[in-house]
Design an enzyme around this catalytic site. Structure first.
Site, short mmCIF file in Angstrom:
data_model
loop_
_atom_site.label_atom_id
_atom_site.label_comp_id
_atom_site.label_asym_id
_atom_site.label_seq_id
_atom_site.Cartn_x
_atom_site.Cartn_y
_atom_site.Cartn_z
N LYS A 179 0.85 -1.19 0.00
CA LYS A 179 0.00 0.00 0.00
C LYS A 179 0.88 1.24 0.00
O LYS A 179 1.46 1.63 1.02
CB LYS A 179 -0.91 0.05 1.24
CG LYS A 179 -1.94 1.18 1.09
CD LYS A 179 -2.44 1.69 2.40
CE LYS A 179 -2.02 3.07 2.79
NZ LYS A 179 -2.00 4.13 1.82
N GLU A 254 8.90 1.18 11.12
CA GLU A 254 9.95 2.19 10.88
C GLU A 254 9.30 3.54 11.07
O GLU A 254 8.53 3.99 10.22
CB GLU A 254 10.48 2.07 9.44
CG GLU A 254 11.17 0.77 9.13
CD GLU A 254 12.52 0.63 9.81
OE1 GLU A 254 13.00 1.61 10.40
OE2 GLU A 254 13.09 -0.46 9.75
N CYS A 288 13.03 10.62 7.83
CA CYS A 288 12.86 10.16 9.21
C CYS A 288 14.16 10.25 9.98
O CYS A 288 14.18 10.53 11.17
CB CYS A 288 12.34 8.74 9.21
SG CYS A 288 13.30 7.67 8.14
N GLU A 387 9.11 15.84 16.20
CA GLU A 387 9.51 15.69 14.81
C GLU A 387 8.73 16.70 13.95
O GLU A 387 7.50 16.71 13.97
CB GLU A 387 9.20 14.27 14.32
CG GLU A 387 9.71 14.04 12.92
CD GLU A 387 9.36 12.66 12.36
OE1 GLU A 387 8.18 12.27 12.44
OE2 GLU A 387 10.26 11.98 11.85
P1 NAD Z 1 1.77 8.38 8.13
O1 NAD Z 1 1.99 7.64 9.39
O2 NAD Z 1 0.76 9.45 8.11
O3 NAD Z 1 1.40 7.38 6.93
C1 NAD Z 1 2.21 6.28 6.60
C2 NAD Z 1 1.37 5.27 5.84
O4 NAD Z 1 0.39 4.73 6.70
C3 NAD Z 1 0.62 5.83 4.64
O5 NAD Z 1 0.61 4.87 3.60
C4 NAD Z 1 -0.76 6.05 5.21
O6 NAD Z 1 -1.75 6.03 4.19
C5 NAD Z 1 -0.89 4.84 6.13
N1 NAD Z 1 -1.86 4.99 7.21
C6 NAD Z 1 -2.42 6.13 7.72
N2 NAD Z 1 -3.30 5.82 8.69
C7 NAD Z 1 -3.28 4.49 8.83
C8 NAD Z 1 -3.98 3.58 9.70
N3 NAD Z 1 -4.86 4.00 10.59
N4 NAD Z 1 -3.70 2.25 9.58
C9 NAD Z 1 -2.81 1.81 8.68
N5 NAD Z 1 -2.14 2.63 7.82
C10 NAD Z 1 -2.37 3.94 7.90
O7 NAD Z 1 3.23 8.90 7.75
P2 NAD Z 1 3.62 9.84 6.54
O8 NAD Z 1 3.10 11.20 6.84
O9 NAD Z 1 3.29 9.18 5.25
O10 NAD Z 1 5.23 9.83 6.67
C11 NAD Z 1 5.91 10.65 7.52
C12 NAD Z 1 6.31 9.91 8.77
O11 NAD Z 1 6.96 8.69 8.43
C13 NAD Z 1 7.32 10.65 9.62
O12 NAD Z 1 6.98 10.52 10.98
C14 NAD Z 1 8.63 9.93 9.33
O13 NAD Z 1 9.62 10.06 10.33
C15 NAD Z 1 8.18 8.56 9.15
N6 NAD Z 1 9.15 7.81 8.36
C16 NAD Z 1 9.90 6.83 8.96
C17 NAD Z 1 10.86 6.15 8.25
C18 NAD Z 1 11.74 5.09 8.87
O14 NAD Z 1 12.27 4.27 8.12
N7 NAD Z 1 11.90 5.06 10.17
C19 NAD Z 1 11.04 6.45 6.91
C20 NAD Z 1 10.25 7.45 6.34
C21 NAD Z 1 9.30 8.10 7.07
#
Ligand code: NAD
Length: 501
Positions: A179, A254, A288, A387
């Protein structure tokens, strides 16, 4: 209008509802394409297809070399149209074309290949030491695929995450429902297309586009899914874990970070200044592992800030289609609002604005914010603790190494850190004391396909990449083979249940 399809059970399909949503270029605020608005029914179809492909299909039992051959063919097909992928990734995510060309697409493909090849080196069979009590037996461990895996991705490096989620899952014999983030689904759909063209068995790879609260949540709860690998915010990560708990799924997370970047007085300052800018403003700060807390030793604090102010102009903000641009916009208007709110909070809490803080001039109409640096940041301030996920760097001064360690670890996160020093042994000592999944010494952001990546504390659980990441996609099975011999009747432990005299 460019309307894409998603992949379910080997077919490129529309959503069951027939609905679509648009993908917007955050730089020009123009529609790039439309994709299916998947829902719970589409998740059911995709999981059923992945389940069938795992339970009845050839994929899990296929010779690993054959799986690797097919997956490398997928990579070759993608490479053949990498120019298109570079442009698409740049437009959907607002990443400068310079970066998608030099880094995201080629590095993502290389990581995919590297993980796929490395899967052949993961021992599927490991003998255990000879066991002769109580039974003389031959014991060994089998590593088997987990089953149906769901890969849920963030939007900041859409292509890399599609590669990171798919390569280890598939190479280890699992089937996958991917997804992509709803803002950035387009390149993952190109990956889907290449899987069909390469002739992967139907259902081995499924890509469902749609919202997190619908498609993502349904995948976490679905009883047909065995494992969820999630990349995203800590807040949603908690929810993923909660939803997955009912069916005790394997979960790897992650999540977010607030990584410290420590400069010691003996550092090569010119290198460390450029390194600090690279750490903080790579991908407009939407990384991240970004080095968002710059911890400077008091002996070099003033000189470092002076140099930082001089060099920050080298970060070129502008049109993502221009190859000279090094920093693009933020992903959405909402994200810009959130970042600007943090800038306001830093001012109100008494931090000193060193540069930036506003919206750049003479750029396309998208969601731009200037590279921003605040000095005099203290641990109580929000920009030290939370963050931001934007181009905002918080600078804090320290006096002793103990103070640097205390500041570095004063966070609920633990994804990454860096130390800049000419004294490698001293830097290594500091690296050991920092609670984070990756520590760079005199560098930043270098994530290797062979090295584990993941977080301590609330930055996540489990690891991606390398042997460590591949093993996360396996179950371990112990097999005990009794060596039936002359003493077969002397299994005294049967007496625990019955009297055999
Ligand atoms: P997000 O948590 O809003 O979304 C991530 C994914 O989860 C998307 O595909 C989203 O559609 C999905 N999602 C949203 N609600 C959900 C739910 N209730 N159940 C299941 N899936 C759901 O994050 P974002 O805004 O896309 O990305 C930014 C965040 O990701 C930042 O906090 C960043 O630090 C983190 N990040 C972490 C890493 C890592 O490897 N540690 C890498 C990149 C980004």
């Amino acid at each position: 209008m460019d309307v894409r399809r998603m992949l379910i059970g080997g077919e490129l399909v529309e959503a069951a509802s027939g609905r679509t949503f648009e993908v917007v270029d955050p730089c020009r605020v123009e529609t790039v394409g439309r994709v299916p608005q998947g829902g719970a029914e589409d998740v059911d179809r995709a999981v059923a297809a992945a389940r069938r492909a795992f339970d009845e299909g050839p994929w899990p039992a296929m010779a690993p070399e054959e799986r690797v051959r097919l997956l490398l063919d997928v990579a070759d097909r993608l490479e053949a149209r990498q120019d298109e992928l570079m442009a698409l990734e740049s437009r959907q995510a607002g990443i400068p074309i310079r970066k998608t060309t030099l880094m995201d697409i080629p590095v993502g493909l290389e990581m995919f290949r590297s993980m796929v090849r490395a899967s052949l080196r993961v021992a599927r069979y490991e003998p255990l030491p000879w066991i002769d009590f109580p039974a003389v037996s031959w014991n060994f461990v089998l590593r088997e695929p987990v089953g149906v895996c769901a890969g849920i991705c963030a939007w900041n490096f859409p292509w890399l995450f599609a590669m990171w989620k798919s390569a280890p899952a598939l190479a280890m014999g699992n089937t996958l429902v991917l997804k992509p983030a709803s803002y950035t689904p387009l390149t993952a759909l190109e990956f889907a297309r290449a899987c069909v063209e390469a002739g992967l068995p139907p259902g081995v790879v499924n890509v469902v586009t749609g919202g997190g609260g619908t498609v993502g949540a349904a995948l976490c709860e679905h009883p047909g899914v065995d494992k969820v690998s999630f990349t995203g915010s800590t807040e949603v990560g908690r929810e993923v874990q909660r939803r997955a708990a009912a069916t005790v799924k394997r979960v790897t997370l992650e999540l977010g970070g607030k990584s410290p970047n420590i400069v010691l007085p003996d550092a090569d300052l010119a290198l460390a200044v450029d390194g600090a800018l690279f750490a903080a403003f790579f991908n407009a700060g939407q990384a991240c592992e970004a080095g968002t807390r710059l911890l400077l030793h008091e002996a070099i604090h003033e000189e470092f800030l002076e140099r930082l102010r001089e060099r920050i102009g080298r970060v070129r903000v502008g049109d993502t289609a221009d190859f000279e641009t090094t920093m693009g916009p933020l992903i959405t208007e909402g994200q810009r609002r959130k970042v600007e709110e943090y800038i306001r909070s830093a001012r109100e809490e008494g931090a000193t604005l060193l540069c930036g803080g506003g919206r750049p001039k003479d750029v396309p109409p998208g969601w731009f914010v200037e590279p921003t640096v605040f000095a005099g940041v203290t641990p109580g301030m929000r920009i030290f603790r939370e963050e931001i996920f934007g181009p905002v760097l918080a600078v804090t001064r320290f006096g002793t190494l103990d103070e640097a360690v205390a500041l570095a670890n004063d966070t609920t996160y633990g994804l990454a850190a860096a130390v800049w020093s000419r004294d490698t042994l001293g830097a290594l000592d500091l690296a050991r004391r920092i609670r984070a999944g990756t520590v760079w010494i005199n560098d930043y952001h270098l994530i290797h396909a062979d090295a584990p990546f993941g977080g301590y504390k609330q930055s996540g659980r489990g690891r991606e990449l390398g042997r460590y990441g591949l093993e996360e996609y396996t179950e371990i099975k112990h097999v005990h083979v009794d060596q039936i011999g002359p003493d077969r009747d002397r299994k005294f432990w049967f007496d625990y249940v019955m009297n055999r005299e």
